[in-house]
Design a protein around this motif. Sequence first.
Motif, short mmCIF file in Angstrom:
data_model
loop_
_atom_site.label_atom_id
_atom_site.label_comp_id
_atom_site.label_asym_id
_atom_site.label_seq_id
_atom_site.Cartn_x
_atom_site.Cartn_y
_atom_site.Cartn_z
N ILE A 117 5.89 -71.82 -2.40
CA ILE A 117 5.92 -71.26 -1.06
C ILE A 117 4.84 -71.91 -0.21
CG2 ILE A 117 5.63 -69.16 0.29
CD1 ILE A 117 6.72 -67.62 -2.09
N ASN A 118 5.24 -72.54 0.85
CA ASN A 118 4.30 -73.18 1.75
C ASN A 118 4.28 -72.43 3.08
OD1 ASN A 118 3.70 -75.42 0.00
ND2 ASN A 118 5.73 -76.21 0.51
N GLU A 119 3.16 -71.87 3.39
CA GLU A 119 3.04 -71.15 4.65
C GLU A 119 1.82 -71.67 5.40
OE1 GLU A 119 2.93 -66.99 4.02
OE2 GLU A 119 5.03 -66.87 3.41
N LYS A 120 1.95 -71.73 6.72
CA LYS A 120 0.85 -72.21 7.56
C LYS A 120 0.20 -71.02 8.27
CE LYS A 120 3.03 -76.68 8.46
NZ LYS A 120 3.52 -77.61 9.49
N GLY A 121 -1.01 -71.24 8.73
CA GLY A 121 -1.69 -70.22 9.51
C GLY A 121 -2.52 -69.28 8.66
N ARG A 122 -2.98 -68.26 9.27
CA ARG A 122 -3.89 -67.30 8.64
C ARG A 122 -3.10 -66.28 7.83
NH1 ARG A 122 -5.86 -62.54 10.68
NH2 ARG A 122 -7.93 -61.88 9.99
N ASN A 123 -3.53 -66.04 6.62
CA ASN A 123 -2.84 -65.08 5.77
C ASN A 123 -3.59 -63.75 5.75
OD1 ASN A 123 -0.82 -66.88 4.93
ND2 ASN A 123 -2.21 -67.79 3.44
N PRO A 124 -2.86 -62.63 5.72
CA PRO A 124 -3.51 -61.32 5.73
C PRO A 124 -4.47 -61.11 4.58
CG PRO A 124 -1.16 -61.10 6.20
CD PRO A 124 -1.40 -62.54 5.80
N GLU A 125 -4.20 -61.76 3.40
CA GLU A 125 -5.09 -61.52 2.27
C GLU A 125 -6.50 -62.01 2.52
OE1 GLU A 125 -3.13 -65.48 1.15
OE2 GLU A 125 -2.55 -63.60 2.09
N ASN A 126 -6.69 -62.85 3.56
CA ASN A 126 -8.03 -63.31 3.90
C ASN A 126 -8.92 -62.13 4.33
OD1 ASN A 126 -7.29 -65.91 3.36
ND2 ASN A 126 -6.91 -66.46 5.50
N ASN A 127 -8.27 -61.02 4.74
CA ASN A 127 -9.02 -59.85 5.17
C ASN A 127 -9.40 -58.94 4.01
OD1 ASN A 127 -8.90 -60.51 7.91
ND2 ASN A 127 -6.91 -59.53 8.16
N LEU A 128 -8.85 -59.21 2.82
CA LEU A 128 -9.15 -58.36 1.68
C LEU A 128 -10.54 -58.68 1.13
CD1 LEU A 128 -5.79 -58.45 -0.34
CD2 LEU A 128 -6.53 -56.77 1.36
N THR A 129 -11.24 -57.64 0.70
CA THR A 129 -12.54 -57.84 0.06
C THR A 129 -12.31 -58.39 -1.35
OG1 THR A 129 -12.61 -55.63 -0.91
CG2 THR A 129 -13.46 -55.87 1.34
N ALA A 130 -13.39 -58.85 -1.97
CA ALA A 130 -13.29 -59.37 -3.34
C ALA A 130 -12.76 -58.30 -4.28
CB ALA A 130 -14.65 -59.88 -3.80
N ARG A 131 -13.23 -57.07 -4.11
CA ARG A 131 -12.77 -55.98 -4.97
C ARG A 131 -11.30 -55.66 -4.73
NH1 ARG A 131 -14.35 -54.36 -9.59
NH2 ARG A 131 -16.36 -53.41 -9.10
N GLU A 132 -10.88 -55.68 -3.46
CA GLU A 132 -9.47 -55.41 -3.14
C GLU A 132 -8.56 -56.48 -3.73
OE1 GLU A 132 -10.32 -53.02 1.06
OE2 GLU A 132 -9.73 -55.13 1.08
N LEU A 133 -9.03 -57.73 -3.76
CA LEU A 133 -8.25 -58.80 -4.38
C LEU A 133 -8.11 -58.55 -5.89
CD1 LEU A 133 -9.60 -61.95 -2.52
CD2 LEU A 133 -7.24 -61.14 -2.51
N GLU A 134 -9.19 -58.07 -6.50
CA GLU A 134 -9.13 -57.74 -7.94
C GLU A 134 -8.11 -56.63 -8.19
OE1 GLU A 134 -13.42 -58.46 -10.00
OE2 GLU A 134 -13.36 -56.85 -8.51
N VAL A 135 -8.14 -55.61 -7.34
CA VAL A 135 -7.21 -54.50 -7.49
C VAL A 135 -5.77 -54.98 -7.28
CG1 VAL A 135 -6.46 -52.29 -6.49
CG2 VAL A 135 -8.90 -52.74 -6.83
N LEU A 136 -5.57 -55.84 -6.29
CA LEU A 136 -4.23 -56.37 -6.02
C LEU A 136 -3.69 -57.15 -7.21
CD1 LEU A 136 -1.85 -56.84 -4.13
CD2 LEU A 136 -3.11 -58.76 -3.10
N GLU A 137 -4.54 -57.95 -7.84
CA GLU A 137 -4.12 -58.70 -9.03
C GLU A 137 -3.66 -57.76 -10.13
OE1 GLU A 137 -6.98 -61.47 -10.47
OE2 GLU A 137 -7.29 -62.44 -8.54
N LEU A 138 -4.37 -56.65 -10.30
CA LEU A 138 -4.02 -55.70 -11.36
C LEU A 138 -2.77 -54.90 -11.02
CD1 LEU A 138 -7.60 -54.50 -12.35
CD2 LEU A 138 -6.15 -56.19 -13.49
N ILE A 139 -2.57 -54.64 -9.73
CA ILE A 139 -1.30 -54.03 -9.29
C ILE A 139 -0.14 -54.95 -9.66
CG2 ILE A 139 0.11 -53.44 -7.26
CD1 ILE A 139 -2.43 -52.42 -5.91
N ALA A 140 -0.34 -56.25 -9.43
CA ALA A 140 0.70 -57.24 -9.73
C ALA A 140 0.99 -57.31 -11.22
CB ALA A 140 0.29 -58.61 -9.20
#
Length: 216
Positions: free
Chosen positions: A144-167
């Motif tokens: 998947i190739n997407e340009k521009g700013r992605n919403p996940e850039n707004n996630l904190t480091a901890r939120e990214l960890e939680v998102l990975e575990l949700i996945a």
Amino acid sequence: MDKIRVVIADDHAMVREGLKQILELEKDIVVVAQASNGEEAVKLAKEHQPDVVLMDINMPGMNGLQAIKEIKTENIPTKIIVLTIHEDREYLFKTLQMGAEGYVLKDVDSAVLVEAIRSVNKGQSYIQSNMTKELVKEFNRVTINEKGRNPENNLTARELEVLELIAEGLINKEIARRLFISEKTVKNHVSNIFKKLNVSDRTQAAIYAFKHNITN
């Protein structure tokens, strides 16, 4: 209490009748019509405007995939759960791309099917738990190739960890144990993730993570 109105689309009459009897044991579900092929499914969806259509894939004439496409193209306000024998990630991915809200295998316990119907009726996505790995494989296969700013850039480091575990399919209690934080804190993180990614449930969040390579 308003009942969840369901149309069953399957080319086997015994399957349809069996599903009807199972579903109508629930006080909040009623089967309003039955279809033996995709063409009938589309016609009945237009006529009855059901909350949910249970859609088989293999049907004579117009099959389930064609019926899903037709219903979504016509903007018929109904949710679609694919109910199939196909434990195949390509079918799973394709039906989700086409707009189906759920994917359940025919050999599931009746409680799982009922849960799926209630979930999609509330506007959530529902993918049978053992099919999640197939979804991961398919999204990993697709580049998947997407340009521009992605919403996940707004996630904190901890939120990214939680998102990975949700996945990974972990529930809040398991995430709390893995990250050594309270379950209430996990719940707050999950709520923030949903808001930032503009998703409404864990399945959509997991799909986002897979698509944007946020998973390990």
